[in-house]
Every structure is written in structure tokens, then in C-alpha cells.
Scaffold this motif. Structure first.
Motif, PDB file in Angstrom:
ATOM      1  N   ARG A 123     -77.682  -0.649  62.048  1.00 50.68           N
ATOM      2  CA  ARG A 123     -77.072   0.514  62.007  1.00 50.68           C
ATOM      3  C   ARG A 123     -75.595   0.644  62.709  1.00 50.68           C
ATOM      4  O   ARG A 123     -74.644   0.964  62.073  1.00 50.68           O
ATOM      5  N   ALA A 124     -75.545  -0.161  63.875  1.00 53.65           N
ATOM      6  CA  ALA A 124     -74.205  -0.216  64.587  1.00 53.65           C
ATOM      7  C   ALA A 124     -73.265  -0.865  63.817  1.00 53.65           C
ATOM      8  O   ALA A 124     -71.972  -0.718  64.009  1.00 53.65           O
ATOM      9  N   VAL A 125     -73.745  -2.216  63.372  1.00 54.57           N
ATOM     10  CA  VAL A 125     -72.908  -2.984  62.464  1.00 54.57           C
ATOM     11  C   VAL A 125     -72.209  -2.191  61.391  1.00 54.57           C
ATOM     12  O   VAL A 125     -71.074  -2.281  61.260  1.00 54.57           O
ATOM     13  N   LEU A 126     -73.117  -1.690  60.683  1.00 52.24           N
ATOM     14  CA  LEU A 126     -72.765  -1.044  59.205  1.00 52.24           C
ATOM     15  C   LEU A 126     -71.976   0.247  59.490  1.00 52.24           C
ATOM     16  O   LEU A 126     -71.197   0.533  58.565  1.00 52.24           O
ATOM     17  N   ARG A 127     -71.965   0.953  60.564  1.00 49.45           N
ATOM     18  CA  ARG A 127     -71.218   1.920  60.808  1.00 49.45           C
ATOM     19  C   ARG A 127     -69.568   1.285  61.318  1.00 49.45           C
ATOM     20  O   ARG A 127     -68.839   2.491  61.127  1.00 49.45           O
ATOM     21  N   GLY A 128     -69.545   0.203  61.330  1.00 49.90           N
ATOM     22  CA  GLY A 128     -68.148  -0.202  61.739  1.00 49.90           C
ATOM     23  C   GLY A 128     -67.408  -0.233  60.243  1.00 49.90           C
ATOM     24  O   GLY A 128     -66.037  -0.423  60.467  1.00 49.90           O
ATOM     25  N   LYS A 129     -67.800  -0.129  59.141  1.00 53.56           N
ATOM     26  CA  LYS A 129     -67.085   0.041  57.835  1.00 53.56           C
ATOM     27  C   LYS A 129     -66.336   1.104  57.780  1.00 53.56           C
ATOM     28  O   LYS A 129     -66.860   2.149  57.863  1.00 53.56           O
ATOM     29  N   PRO A 130     -64.915   0.823  57.701  1.00 54.17           N
ATOM     30  CA  PRO A 130     -64.024   2.302  57.337  1.00 54.17           C
ATOM     31  C   PRO A 130     -64.504   3.017  56.246  1.00 54.17           C
ATOM     32  O   PRO A 130     -64.686   2.603  55.210  1.00 54.17           O
ATOM     33  N   GLY A 131     -64.599   4.319  56.574  1.00 56.52           N
ATOM     34  CA  GLY A 131     -64.607   5.395  55.535  1.00 56.52           C
ATOM     35  C   GLY A 131     -66.267   5.433  55.243  1.00 56.52           C
ATOM     36  O   GLY A 131     -66.593   6.297  54.267  1.00 56.52           O
ATOM     37  N   VAL A 132     -67.222   4.656  55.716  1.00 61.44           N
ATOM     38  CA  VAL A 132     -68.611   4.669  55.216  1.00 61.44           C
ATOM     39  C   VAL A 132     -69.226   6.136  55.587  1.00 61.44           C
ATOM     40  O   VAL A 132     -68.972   6.668  56.812  1.00 61.44           O
ATOM     41  N   THR A 133     -70.096   6.504  55.003  1.00 55.75           N
ATOM     42  CA  THR A 133     -71.020   7.898  55.146  1.00 55.75           C
ATOM     43  C   THR A 133     -72.132   7.582  55.812  1.00 55.75           C
ATOM     44  O   THR A 133     -72.800   6.379  55.719  1.00 55.75           O
ATOM     45  N   ASP A 134     -72.707   8.353  56.558  1.00 57.44           N
ATOM     46  CA  ASP A 134     -74.079   8.394  56.979  1.00 57.44           C
ATOM     47  C   ASP A 134     -75.158   7.905  55.984  1.00 57.44           C
ATOM     48  O   ASP A 134     -75.988   7.214  56.388  1.00 57.44           O
ATOM     49  N   ASP A 135     -74.929   8.686  55.057  1.00 58.23           N
ATOM     50  CA  ASP A 135     -76.103   8.227  53.939  1.00 58.23           C
ATOM     51  C   ASP A 135     -75.871   6.778  53.331  1.00 58.23           C
ATOM     52  O   ASP A 135     -76.911   6.148  53.080  1.00 58.23           O
ATOM     53  N   GLU A 136     -74.573   6.491  53.411  1.00 59.46           N
ATOM     54  CA  GLU A 136     -74.428   5.084  52.720  1.00 59.46           C
ATOM     55  C   GLU A 136     -75.025   3.996  53.753  1.00 59.46           C
ATOM     56  O   GLU A 136     -75.610   2.896  53.497  1.00 59.46           O
ATOM     57  N   VAL A 137     -74.844   4.293  55.156  1.00 57.52           N
ATOM     58  CA  VAL A 137     -75.341   3.454  56.201  1.00 57.52           C
ATOM     59  C   VAL A 137     -76.766   3.411  56.253  1.00 57.52           C
ATOM     60  O   VAL A 137     -77.472   2.265  56.329  1.00 57.52           O
ATOM     61  N   GLU A 138     -77.445   4.466  56.017  1.00 55.44           N
ATOM     62  CA  GLU A 138     -78.942   4.637  55.853  1.00 55.44           C
ATOM     63  C   GLU A 138     -79.413   3.735  54.950  1.00 55.44           C
ATOM     64  O   GLU A 138     -80.454   2.950  55.000  1.00 55.44           O
ATOM     65  N   ARG A 139     -78.841   3.747  53.803  1.00 53.46           N
ATOM     66  CA  ARG A 139     -79.188   2.951  52.480  1.00 53.46           C
ATOM     67  C   ARG A 139     -79.157   1.546  52.682  1.00 53.46           C
ATOM     68  O   ARG A 139     -79.945   0.713  52.390  1.00 53.46           O
ATOM     69  N   LEU A 140     -77.992   1.084  53.333  1.00 54.40           N
ATOM     70  CA  LEU A 140     -77.682  -0.394  53.745  1.00 54.40           C
ATOM     71  C   LEU A 140     -78.752  -0.883  54.735  1.00 54.40           C
ATOM     72  O   LEU A 140     -79.068  -1.817  54.772  1.00 54.40           O
ATOM     73  N   VAL A 141     -78.703  -0.159  55.662  1.00 52.59           N
ATOM     74  CA  VAL A 141     -79.977  -0.477  56.746  1.00 52.59           C
ATOM     75  C   VAL A 141     -81.020  -0.659  55.996  1.00 52.59           C
ATOM     76  O   VAL A 141     -81.960  -1.514  56.445  1.00 52.59           O
ATOM     77  N   ALA A 142     -81.723   0.299  55.255  1.00 48.60           N
ATOM     78  CA  ALA A 142     -82.946   0.115  54.592  1.00 48.60           C
ATOM     79  C   ALA A 142     -82.995  -1.276  53.701  1.00 48.60           C
ATOM     80  O   ALA A 142     -84.062  -1.970  53.763  1.00 48.60           O
TER      81      ALA A 142
END
Length: 273
Positions: free
Chosen positions: A122-141
Motif C-alpha cells: 500500500r505504501a509503495v502504490l501510494r507513491g504513484k502521482p495522482g493515484v486515488t485511494d480506491d485505485e490503491v486498494e484495487r492494486l493492493v488486492a
């Protein structure tokens, strides 16, 4: 019983999973309270999931599948939906990775995805510029779904060479790093997972420009996944694969043995107490 975080706004994709979950629950003539008791997830979380307002975890899909006697249908549906959340350029690799009998990877910057904890990912994926919380959660899953290959019968061998700097890069803070390093130490207990550390003191420059994975598949030529700052690349071109294999062999020859690497990782763990 597991509690529920705040719901997300409705996600149409996960609403389809929720509808599938509801269908199986009603088929078994169970109310949400019954399913909550059987799975040890809260009724509110199950309700959010059925409405598509929560991204369900792999664990939730597994427990609901077992409780409802769905014979793996919910887990398969969950896996399909999480893979669909991955970027298009990565989807080819999602077919290759589980087919491999051995995966060799070099990682100069991050813990490989197959060994990441949920919070580290989650911490890694949040580093993508402009990413939303929902996108982060989908990518983490989706990333956590990939790790299910180690729970199947006949899991692949995973051979990791990790730059020592990865152990000291504060991704997500102390608690996240502590749990992540503990996850790697647990990995040593598996005969299917080997981790070697490349010492910083050697000053090796081979491979510093990016990580990669080599997939070895029975009856097929090796396939390589190359990481980049924009998109990853999957290739089986013989000249590319040979070049990556030569790079990997060079790095691995300089890395510490697994026995020594365990001590190196344990020492790094003290940093994050």
C-alpha cells in the motif's frame, strides 16, 4: 471477529463480486449474521462487500467460499476481478507467473511483490502521482492475489536477490518495515523460497537501473519481466532473455549465501524496532 474499515464509494466491479456472494448466501438460505458468525468477519463488512462498497480481501473470499460451499467459485471470481484491476501491460505476466516452476528475481529498490506485506504494498502504490485511494486498494488486492500461488499444491520456487539498501529504505515507516522484514524472515522457513542479499559495501553497479524477473516454465523458453519507471515489459526474445540471465548470474555471484543473508536481514530488522 474482524471489524470493518469505512466503506469506499460503490465500485461497479466489486458490486459484481458482491452480487455473486449474495447469490451463494441466499442459495444456502443464510442471512448475513449467519455468514458473519461462520467467517468471523463483521456483518457490516459483509454488507458493504455485497453492495460493492468494500474491496474484499482474498481471505474474505476464501472464508465465504468455504462457509457457503461454493467449491472455489468465489475465490476464482475474486482472482479474476483482482487481475482485471491490474494495468493492461501487466496482465500478460499474470498468466505467466503462476505457470512458472521457478521464478528468479533481482530487486535493487523494493521487496518483490510476491513477498510484500499488504501495508508495504500500500505504501509503495501510494507513491504513484495522482493515484486515488480506491485505485490503491484495487492494486493492493491484485498484488496480494498473486501471492496465492504459494498456497497451492506444487507452488513455484522463488529465488530472490535483493540489494541490501532495500532493507533500510523506510517504505511506510518503522512499523511497516518491521513487519515487512519479519515477513521475509518467515519466508526462509519455506523450502520454496530463497533470499540472497547483495552487500552495499561491494559497490556493484550491475543491475542498478532496474529490477526484473525470469520465469522458467516447463516445456517453454524462459520469459522475462522488466521493470521500468513507466510500464513493465514482458519478453521472450532470446537475445533479451540471455542478456538478463547474464546480468542475474553476475549479481547472484556477488550476493551473500542464503545462510549469511538471513543474518544480514536479522541485523536490518533491529533498525525498525
Amino acid at each position: 471477529m474482524s471489524t470493518s474499515p469505512k466503506p469506499n464509494s460503490k465500485n461497479e466491479k466489486w458490486a459484481l463480486f458482491g452480487a455473486e456472494l449474495r447469490k451463494h448466501r441466499k442459495k444456502e438460505k443464510m442471512i448475513q449474521d449467519d455468514l458473519a458468525e461462520a467467517t468471523q468477519f463483521s456483518r457490516s463488512l459483509l454488507s458493504f462487500t455485497e453492495r460493492g462498497e468494500r474491496n474484499p480481501s482474498h481471505n474474505l473470499a476464501q472464508r465465504c467460499d468455504a462457509a457457503l460451499g461454493a467449491n472455489g467459485e468465489l475465490v476464482r471470481y475474486w482472482t479474476y476481478m483482482t487481475h482485471a484491476a491490474s494495468p493492461r501491460w501487466f496482465r500478460d505476466w499474470l498468466e505467466i507467473e503462476p505457470a512458472a516452476h521457478t521464478l528468479h528475481t533481482w530487486q535493487p529498490l523494493l521487496v518483490p511483490g510476491l513477498l510484500q506485506t499488504e501495508e508495504y504494498a500500500r505504501a509503495v502504490l501510494r507513491g504513484k502521482p495522482g493515484v486515488t485511494d480506491d485505485e490503491v486498494e484495487r492494486l493492493v488486492a491484485a498484488r496480494m492475489a498473486r501471492q496465492a500461488i504459494f498456497a497451492r499444491v506444487g507452488p513455484p520456487m522463488l529465488r530472490v536477490v535483493l540489494d541490501e539498501g532495500v532493507l533500510y529504505r523506510p517504505i511506510g515507516g518503522k512499523e511497516v518495515m518491521h513487519d515487512q522484514i519479519e515477513r521475509m524472515l518467515i519466508g526462509f522457513a519455506s523450502p520454496k523460497i530463497a533470499i540472497q542479499v547483495l552487500p552495499l559495501a561491494l559497490g556493484v553497479t550491475t543491475g542498478v537501473l532496474g529490477g526484473f524477473v525470469i520465469a522458467q516454465i516447463q516445456g517453454s523458453a524462459d520469459i522475462v519481466y522488466l521493470e521500468s519507471a513507466l510500464n513493465g515489459q514482458v519478453t521472450n526474445r532470446s537475445e533479451d532473455v540471455e542478456a538478463i540471465q547474464a546480468t542475474y548470474d553476475t549479481i547472484r555471484a556477488e550476493a551473500q549465501s542464503q545462510h549469511v543473508s538471513i543474518d544480514v536481514i536479522r541485523e536490518a530488522a533491529k533498525t525498525w524496532i
